[in-house]
Scaffold this motif. Structure first.
Motif, PDB file in Angstrom:
ATOM      1  N   LEU A   1      11.709  16.497  -4.849  1.00 32.00           N
ATOM      2  CA  LEU A   1      10.682  16.462  -5.881  1.00 32.00           C
ATOM      3  C   LEU A   1      10.167  17.890  -6.102  1.00 32.00           C
ATOM      4  O   LEU A   1      10.273  18.735  -5.206  1.00 32.00           O
ATOM      5  CB  LEU A   1       9.507  15.571  -5.497  1.00 32.00           C
ATOM      6  CG  LEU A   1       9.770  14.066  -5.331  1.00 32.00           C
ATOM      7  CD1 LEU A   1       8.507  13.382  -4.836  1.00 32.00           C
ATOM      8  CD2 LEU A   1      10.241  13.437  -6.636  1.00 32.00           C
ATOM      9  N   PHE A   2       9.615  18.145  -7.262  1.00 34.26           N
ATOM     10  CA  PHE A   2       8.974  19.439  -7.490  1.00 34.26           C
ATOM     11  C   PHE A   2       7.771  19.260  -8.413  1.00 34.26           C
ATOM     12  O   PHE A   2       7.576  18.188  -9.000  1.00 34.26           O
ATOM     13  CB  PHE A   2       9.969  20.449  -8.047  1.00 34.26           C
ATOM     14  CG  PHE A   2      10.376  20.221  -9.490  1.00 34.26           C
ATOM     15  CD1 PHE A   2      10.500  21.291 -10.361  1.00 34.26           C
ATOM     16  CD2 PHE A   2      10.653  18.950  -9.980  1.00 34.26           C
ATOM     17  CE1 PHE A   2      10.888  21.103 -11.683  1.00 34.26           C
ATOM     18  CE2 PHE A   2      11.045  18.751 -11.295  1.00 34.26           C
ATOM     19  CZ  PHE A   2      11.156  19.837 -12.156  1.00 34.26           C
ATOM     20  N   LEU A   3       6.932  20.262  -8.477  1.00 35.03           N
ATOM     21  CA  LEU A   3       5.725  20.207  -9.288  1.00 35.03           C
ATOM     22  C   LEU A   3       6.136  20.376 -10.756  1.00 35.03           C
ATOM     23  O   LEU A   3       6.666  21.419 -11.151  1.00 35.03           O
ATOM     24  CB  LEU A   3       4.754  21.320  -8.874  1.00 35.03           C
ATOM     25  CG  LEU A   3       3.382  21.324  -9.557  1.00 35.03           C
ATOM     26  CD1 LEU A   3       2.614  20.049  -9.219  1.00 35.03           C
ATOM     27  CD2 LEU A   3       2.600  22.562  -9.128  1.00 35.03           C
ATOM     28  N   ARG A   4       5.888  19.353 -11.570  1.00 35.63           N
ATOM     29  CA  ARG A   4       6.353  19.357 -12.950  1.00 35.63           C
ATOM     30  C   ARG A   4       5.375  20.062 -13.889  1.00 35.63           C
ATOM     31  O   ARG A   4       5.746  20.415 -15.006  1.00 35.63           O
ATOM     32  CB  ARG A   4       6.576  17.922 -13.434  1.00 35.63           C
ATOM     33  CG  ARG A   4       7.721  17.229 -12.712  1.00 35.63           C
ATOM     34  CD  ARG A   4       7.882  15.807 -13.209  1.00 35.63           C
ATOM     35  NE  ARG A   4       8.194  15.744 -14.627  1.00 35.63           N
ATOM     36  CZ  ARG A   4       9.399  15.841 -15.160  1.00 35.63           C
ATOM     37  NH1 ARG A   4      10.460  16.022 -14.364  1.00 35.63           N
ATOM     38  NH2 ARG A   4       9.594  15.765 -16.466  1.00 35.63           N
ATOM     39  N   ARG A   5       4.145  20.232 -13.444  1.00 38.89           N
ATOM     40  CA  ARG A   5       3.172  20.864 -14.349  1.00 38.89           C
ATOM     41  C   ARG A   5       3.194  22.373 -14.178  1.00 38.89           C
ATOM     42  O   ARG A   5       3.370  22.878 -13.082  1.00 38.89           O
ATOM     43  CB  ARG A   5       1.755  20.338 -14.040  1.00 38.89           C
ATOM     44  CG  ARG A   5       1.606  18.860 -14.371  1.00 38.89           C
ATOM     45  CD  ARG A   5       0.131  18.484 -14.440  1.00 38.89           C
ATOM     46  NE  ARG A   5      -0.508  18.556 -13.152  1.00 38.89           N
ATOM     47  CZ  ARG A   5      -0.566  17.516 -12.306  1.00 38.89           C
ATOM     48  NH1 ARG A   5       0.013  16.379 -12.633  1.00 38.89           N
ATOM     49  NH2 ARG A   5      -1.164  17.640 -11.153  1.00 38.89           N
TER      50      ARG A   5
ATOM     51  N   GLU B   1       0.831  -1.202   0.000  1.00 37.61           N
ATOM     52  CA  GLU B   1       0.000   0.000   0.000  1.00 37.61           C
ATOM     53  C   GLU B   1       0.870   1.258   0.000  1.00 37.61           C
ATOM     54  O   GLU B   1       0.488   2.283  -0.586  1.00 37.61           O
ATOM     55  CB  GLU B   1      -0.943  -0.003   1.200  1.00 37.61           C
ATOM     56  CG  GLU B   1      -2.067  -1.017   1.117  1.00 37.61           C
ATOM     57  CD  GLU B   1      -1.614  -2.447   1.394  1.00 37.61           C
ATOM     58  OE1 GLU B   1      -0.480  -2.629   1.871  1.00 37.61           O
ATOM     59  OE2 GLU B   1      -2.393  -3.378   1.129  1.00 37.61           O
ATOM     60  N   ASP B   2       2.027   1.196   0.651  1.00 39.58           N
ATOM     61  CA  ASP B   2       2.920   2.361   0.661  1.00 39.58           C
ATOM     62  C   ASP B   2       3.423   2.681  -0.743  1.00 39.58           C
ATOM     63  O   ASP B   2       3.542   3.855  -1.122  1.00 39.58           O
ATOM     64  CB  ASP B   2       4.110   2.103   1.592  1.00 39.58           C
ATOM     65  CG  ASP B   2       3.712   2.115   3.065  1.00 39.58           C
ATOM     66  OD1 ASP B   2       2.565   2.508   3.364  1.00 39.58           O
ATOM     67  OD2 ASP B   2       4.542   1.728   3.903  1.00 39.58           O
ATOM     68  N   MET B   3       3.728   1.653  -1.534  1.00 40.39           N
ATOM     69  CA  MET B   3       4.147   1.901  -2.916  1.00 40.39           C
ATOM     70  C   MET B   3       3.012   2.522  -3.713  1.00 40.39           C
ATOM     71  O   MET B   3       3.238   3.424  -4.539  1.00 40.39           O
ATOM     72  CB  MET B   3       4.616   0.597  -3.562  1.00 40.39           C
ATOM     73  CG  MET B   3       5.032   0.750  -5.029  1.00 40.39           C
ATOM     74  SD  MET B   3       6.402   1.919  -5.292  1.00 40.39           S
ATOM     75  CE  MET B   3       7.774   0.931  -4.692  1.00 40.39           C
ATOM     76  N   GLN B   4       1.790   2.084  -3.467  1.00 39.47           N
ATOM     77  CA  GLN B   4       0.652   2.705  -4.144  1.00 39.47           C
ATOM     78  C   GLN B   4       0.538   4.185  -3.786  1.00 39.47           C
ATOM     79  O   GLN B   4       0.212   5.019  -4.637  1.00 39.47           O
ATOM     80  CB  GLN B   4      -0.637   1.964  -3.776  1.00 39.47           C
ATOM     81  CG  GLN B   4      -0.716   0.549  -4.326  1.00 39.47           C
ATOM     82  CD  GLN B   4      -1.987  -0.161  -3.912  1.00 39.47           C
ATOM     83  OE1 GLN B   4      -2.460  -0.003  -2.790  1.00 39.47           O
ATOM     84  NE2 GLN B   4      -2.561  -0.932  -4.814  1.00 39.47           N
ATOM     85  N   LEU B   5       0.815   4.509  -2.527  1.00 39.41           N
ATOM     86  CA  LEU B   5       0.777   5.907  -2.093  1.00 39.41           C
ATOM     87  C   LEU B   5       1.860   6.717  -2.799  1.00 39.41           C
ATOM     88  O   LEU B   5       1.631   7.863  -3.222  1.00 39.41           O
ATOM     89  CB  LEU B   5       0.953   5.985  -0.576  1.00 39.41           C
ATOM     90  CG  LEU B   5       1.042   7.389   0.035  1.00 39.41           C
ATOM     91  CD1 LEU B   5      -0.202   8.212  -0.293  1.00 39.41           C
ATOM     92  CD2 LEU B   5       1.237   7.291   1.552  1.00 39.41           C
TER      93      LEU B   5
ATOM     94  N   ARG C   1       2.161  11.002  -9.300  1.00 34.68           N
ATOM     95  CA  ARG C   1       1.212  11.388 -10.341  1.00 34.68           C
ATOM     96  C   ARG C   1       0.659  12.791 -10.083  1.00 34.68           C
ATOM     97  O   ARG C   1       0.477  13.590 -11.022  1.00 34.68           O
ATOM     98  CB  ARG C   1       0.071  10.374 -10.404  1.00 34.68           C
ATOM     99  CG  ARG C   1       0.478   9.027 -10.968  1.00 34.68           C
ATOM    100  CD  ARG C   1       0.657   9.105 -12.465  1.00 34.68           C
ATOM    101  NE  ARG C   1       0.986   7.812 -13.049  1.00 34.68           N
ATOM    102  CZ  ARG C   1       1.134   7.604 -14.344  1.00 34.68           C
ATOM    103  NH1 ARG C   1       0.971   8.616 -15.190  1.00 34.68           N
ATOM    104  NH2 ARG C   1       1.452   6.421 -14.811  1.00 34.68           N
ATOM    105  N   LYS C   2       0.365  13.088  -8.814  1.00 35.63           N
ATOM    106  CA  LYS C   2      -0.147  14.418  -8.465  1.00 35.63           C
ATOM    107  C   LYS C   2       0.848  15.505  -8.828  1.00 35.63           C
ATOM    108  O   LYS C   2       0.464  16.611  -9.207  1.00 35.63           O
ATOM    109  CB  LYS C   2      -0.463  14.483  -6.960  1.00 35.63           C
ATOM    110  CG  LYS C   2      -1.759  13.812  -6.566  1.00 35.63           C
ATOM    111  CD  LYS C   2      -1.944  13.823  -5.051  1.00 35.63           C
ATOM    112  CE  LYS C   2      -1.942  15.229  -4.489  1.00 35.63           C
ATOM    113  NZ  LYS C   2      -2.166  15.225  -3.013  1.00 35.63           N
TER     114      LYS C   2
END
Length: 342
Positions: free
Chosen positions: A338-342, A178-182, A188-189
């Motif tokens: 990580l950063f927001l790619r969109r 479940e952690d990998m799904q998270l 994706r977000k």
């Protein structure tokens, strides 16, 4: 007739256990002032009033209860050195969760090292039994597929993780699948589509391949252009293999555990997060700059005590006929990797 407010209703509102509510409302000195005030505020808000008959009965039971000064749980480690397990932040937090929850339910916790010089399984069993320690919490081992020997007929036991293969005991684990799904959901977000998984063979074994299984299923469901093969490294020429894998696949982000990906990425002179994002699957406080999954060691420790106390109250000793597995979900941790790619 409206439903009577219960102590569990107060616990949910105050974000504590129902045991903590009971102790706080009795002004128990083990509960901090801040928690007591939060519990009292929640009780007032809900209009909670203790049931007179139940309160009187519980007071009588508490007067007869086997108290903390004589009730003790054993915390058992079997690492090569006495304190080697403390190098892991997750293990330290697990131990703190064990101690906190044990105190809440009226138990002390004593630590025992199975590799004491001259120690045998028979001798350790007699030491524990002589001290009236019938409940044991076994810390996970450094390597997977291990086994521990004690005179199990005298004890109730719960182990952390999946590394103790024999005997088959009740256990508390991280919810790796479940952690990998998270992780996938969070990526994706943020706009990531192509990401790759890199694990050490040891980490892959310790998690019973659950991270890998969840990742491969996700890859199967992804468009062909977004798929990145997973890599499991065995300690032989790992940096060269990783470098080739990265150059061939150019993932937007790398999910990893058990391998020094930040150092390798720096060696390749890649900028994080501009050129590649990083997600550590076994996040700890030492990884504060990285995004990742915090397995919440404290919650696992508390769950282990709850599972053990249930056995003790039911007088369930010896190796269980059917082991129970309690999975604790991890928490997503935002980080500068990580950063927001969109």
């Amino acid at each position: 007739m409206s439903k009577r407010v219960s102590i569990r209703d107060v616990a949910r509102l105050a974000c504590v256990s129902h045991t903590t509510v009971s102790l706080a409302l009795r002004k128990d000195p083990r509960i901090t002032t801040e928690v007591k005030q939060r519990v009292e505020k929640a009780a007032d808000h809900l209009g909670y009033h203790p049931h007179a008959v139940v309160s009187d009965l519980m007071a009588q039971l508490r007067s007869l209860k086997y108290r903390a000064e004589t009730a003790t749980l054993g915390f058992i480690t079997a690492w090569p050195t006495r304190d080697g397990w403390k190098e892991s932040s997750n293990h330290r937090r697990f131990y703190e969760g064990v101690k906190r929850r044990a105190l809440e339910v009226g138990y002390n916790v004593d630590s025992f090292w199975l590799r004491e010089p001259g120690m045998t399984s028979r001798r350790m069993s007699r030491i524990l039994y002589t001290r009236s320690i019938r409940g044991l919490i076994l810390l996970s081992l450094p390597k997977a597929h291990g086994h521990l020997s004690l005179e199990w007929q005298y004890f109730a036991a719960v182990t952390k993780g999946l590394t103790i293969f024999r005997p088959k005991l009740h256990r508390v684990i991280s919810s790796h699948y479940e952690d990998m799904q998270l992780v996938v959901h969070q990526l994706r977000k943020l706009g990531y589509r192509r990401y790759g998984l890199v694990l050490s063979a040891d980490q892959d074994e310790r998690t019973d391949r659950a991270w890998l299984a969840a990742y491969l299923l996700h890859q199967h469901d992804s468009p062909a252009c977004d798929r990145v093969p997973a890599m499991v490294l065995n300690g032989t020429d790992d940096f060269r293999k990783f470098s080739q894998w990265y150059i061939q696949n150019r993932p937007e982000a790398i999910l990893f555990a058990g391998v020094p990906i930040p150092a390798w990425v720096a060696e390749l002179k890649l900028r994080v997060p501009e050129e590649v994002g990083l997600v550590v699957l076994d996040w700890s406080e030492e990884d504060s700059a990285l995004a990742g999954i915090d397995a919440d060691g404290e919650a696992q420790g508390m769950a282990a005590v709850d599972l053990l106390i249930g056995q003790l109250h039911a007088h369930e000793y010896s190796i269980p006929k059917k082991e129970k597995i309690v999975a604790v979900r991890g928490r997503w941790i935002d980080g500068r990797s990580l950063f927001l790619r969109r």
